[in-house]
Design a protein around this motif. Sequence first.
Motif, PDB file in Angstrom:
ATOM      1  N   GLU A 503      98.635 -13.620 -37.426  1.00  0.00           N
ATOM      2  CA  GLU A 503     100.096 -13.597 -37.511  1.00  0.00           C
ATOM      3  C   GLU A 503     100.760 -14.315 -36.342  1.00  0.00           C
ATOM      4  OE1 GLU A 503     103.728 -10.342 -37.854  1.00  0.00           O
ATOM      5  OE2 GLU A 503     101.679  -9.747 -38.272  1.00  0.00           O
ATOM      6  N   ASP A 504     100.160 -14.207 -35.147  1.00  0.00           N
ATOM      7  CA  ASP A 504     100.799 -14.793 -33.970  1.00  0.00           C
ATOM      8  C   ASP A 504     100.139 -16.090 -33.518  1.00  0.00           C
ATOM      9  OD1 ASP A 504      98.436 -13.663 -33.218  1.00  0.00           O
ATOM     10  OD2 ASP A 504      99.221 -12.680 -31.404  1.00  0.00           O
ATOM     11  N   GLU A 507     103.733 -20.253 -33.385  1.00  0.00           N
ATOM     12  CA  GLU A 507     105.080 -19.802 -33.047  1.00  0.00           C
ATOM     13  C   GLU A 507     106.146 -20.820 -33.426  1.00  0.00           C
ATOM     14  OE1 GLU A 507     104.903 -19.115 -28.881  1.00  0.00           O
ATOM     15  OE2 GLU A 507     103.670 -17.300 -29.061  1.00  0.00           O
ATOM     16  N   PHE A 533     109.712 -18.931 -44.087  1.00  0.00           N
ATOM     17  CA  PHE A 533     108.787 -18.580 -42.997  1.00  0.00           C
ATOM     18  C   PHE A 533     109.622 -18.124 -41.797  1.00  0.00           C
ATOM     19  CE2 PHE A 533     106.953 -22.117 -45.465  1.00  0.00           C
ATOM     20  CZ  PHE A 533     105.814 -21.498 -45.970  1.00  0.00           C
ATOM     21  N   ASP A 534     110.068 -16.894 -41.848  1.00  0.00           N
ATOM     22  CA  ASP A 534     110.991 -16.411 -40.821  1.00  0.00           C
ATOM     23  C   ASP A 534     110.290 -15.916 -39.563  1.00  0.00           C
ATOM     24  OD1 ASP A 534     109.872 -14.169 -41.907  1.00  0.00           O
ATOM     25  OD2 ASP A 534     111.751 -13.325 -42.671  1.00  0.00           O
ATOM     26  N   ASN A 535     108.946 -15.966 -39.535  1.00  0.00           N
ATOM     27  CA  ASN A 535     108.211 -15.528 -38.339  1.00  0.00           C
ATOM     28  C   ASN A 535     107.950 -16.674 -37.367  1.00  0.00           C
ATOM     29  OD1 ASN A 535     108.041 -12.839 -39.140  1.00  0.00           O
ATOM     30  ND2 ASN A 535     106.183 -13.218 -40.338  1.00  0.00           N
ATOM     31  N   VAL A 536     108.305 -17.881 -37.778  1.00  0.00           N
ATOM     32  CA  VAL A 536     108.108 -19.030 -36.893  1.00  0.00           C
ATOM     33  C   VAL A 536     109.429 -19.751 -36.695  1.00  0.00           C
ATOM     34  CG1 VAL A 536     105.677 -19.399 -37.464  1.00  0.00           C
ATOM     35  CG2 VAL A 536     107.443 -20.501 -38.843  1.00  0.00           C
ATOM     36  N   GLU A 537     109.504 -20.502 -35.608  1.00  0.00           N
ATOM     37  CA  GLU A 537     110.711 -21.272 -35.302  1.00  0.00           C
ATOM     38  C   GLU A 537     110.499 -22.724 -35.718  1.00  0.00           C
ATOM     39  OE1 GLU A 537     113.250 -22.729 -31.365  1.00  0.00           O
ATOM     40  OE2 GLU A 537     111.796 -21.075 -31.198  1.00  0.00           O
TER      41      GLU A 537
END
Length: 555
Positions: A503-504, A507, A533-537
């Motif tokens: 998951e991490d 980024e 994909f709201d977990n990455v910028e």
Amino acid sequence: MKRLNGKFFIVAFKKAAERLLVNKDEINALNVFPVPDGDTGSNMSAAVLEAVEYLKQLNSTDLDQVVDAVKKGMLMGARGNSGVILSQIFRGFAEGTKERKYLTTKAFSECLLKSKEVAYKSVMKPVEGTMLTVIRVLAEKALSELMEIEEFEDYFTRLTEIAFKTVDETPEMLDKLKEAGVVDAGAKGLAYIIEGFKLAALGQIETELLETPAATAVSAEQIVEFVREEIKYSYCTELIIKLRDKNGGTDEVIDSLKKYLESMGDSIVAVNQDDLIKIHVHTDHPGDVIEEFLKHGELQKVKIDNMKIQHDHIVDAKNEEKETYGIGKKHGIVAVSPGDGLSEIMKSLGVDYIIKGGQTMNPSLKDLFQAIERLNSENVIVLPNNPNILLTAREAAAAVMEKNPSKRVIILETKTVQEGIAALSVYDDELETEQLLTEMNEAMEHVVPISVTYAIRDSSIKGKKVRKGEYLSIGKEGLISSGRRLEKVIRDAISSILKTSKEDDYEIITVFYGSDVKEEQAEKLIESLSNDFDNVEFEVHNGAQPYYYYLISLE
């Protein structure tokens, strides 16, 4: 014709160059991946065209000198892996012709064997089903089956048949060729070169080279850099002098001539080889320079350009900025870039000198050599940013270090622009060299690149059917996704990478849009992807690269 002399070799080589040029587009299209960036034909053509230029400058038809000119021209014009390997084939051939005044078919066969040996040694991991296979089979068949043929007309006819038959067999030797439904591009290019020799032997000696040699063209980048230089002296003077001393002159004579040049101007290059000395100097008194060198030999070639007149004819806006390259730095950086936007990004991250290039426009060995030489730093790091430029970059680095042993040239093996930018993001000139290289390599290896383009023909990649006109996303291991909807192809590619990672792991996703994409289209895509994909910028930049709609990196 039972003997091949230097005069015939010139004609035959020009005919071979013509055959390659006529079929350049066909060779370019023989791409394993059906994407619009095939450049094998262009790269091989650049090498043979530079060799033709060297032949034009030749004042002798002696076989060894003719073949040596081809060898040198090939190397300086070589672009991409195919161009470099082709140059090594002719380098081996040149070694085989040493001290020969003519070649019989038996001697030609022995030279082919030398070509094969040198070419295979030039590649770290030789792969069968390529140009290497063609030269190997030609050498083996020539020595085992063609030795009794005395007439070159029959010899080259048979050699050509063998070459094209081997080309047709390349898909059986290399799975990716078979799957794509194509023969090897470099192999076919070499077959056309052999065919040119056959046609010359059969009497077809008229040639019409259809392109201006890349080496003689001045690129926009070169013009810009010329403008940025401060013109201290008016005349760019180049001379080639044949020294009276056939052994090449004493070291004292050569040293005294170099010191004389230093008193006359700057930008001095003096190269002594055998009984020739070639010089380049910027001076206000070219006549005096010529007179001095005439004391030691005969003038073979002279070229004098008024740089101030040239300067006045270049766009005034280019005159506003003056650049130096690597001055005061421990580590100068040279990078290859396919787009103006990408060039600006890389410059902002520390690149000192940009070479325009990439797919379809691989820089030549000469381009890389000159770029590396222009950096004043003791260490020069080169970012090829393309797998097809790696071999050329290595050859250029070796040539620079041979000429200037005090300069260390390091090839950072970046195979994509995304890897190059990732490596530059950690560039710190204050670090010791080995630590800097470690950090740049780690950053480069961590990034996951995706390149988005389209298919130019129907094909099959790893068992997946690809149709002409479909969008393709390509990663380190090849095809990731394909389809008729561009946004879906990109979304599927990103999704497939994120699904196979923790998951991490990633980024930030950086998107560089190409010359065929408008800014509002890119921004709309980013907005949509950010929702998915709201977990990455996400970051977006104008790369302005051709052929590839988007270059994406996950970090």
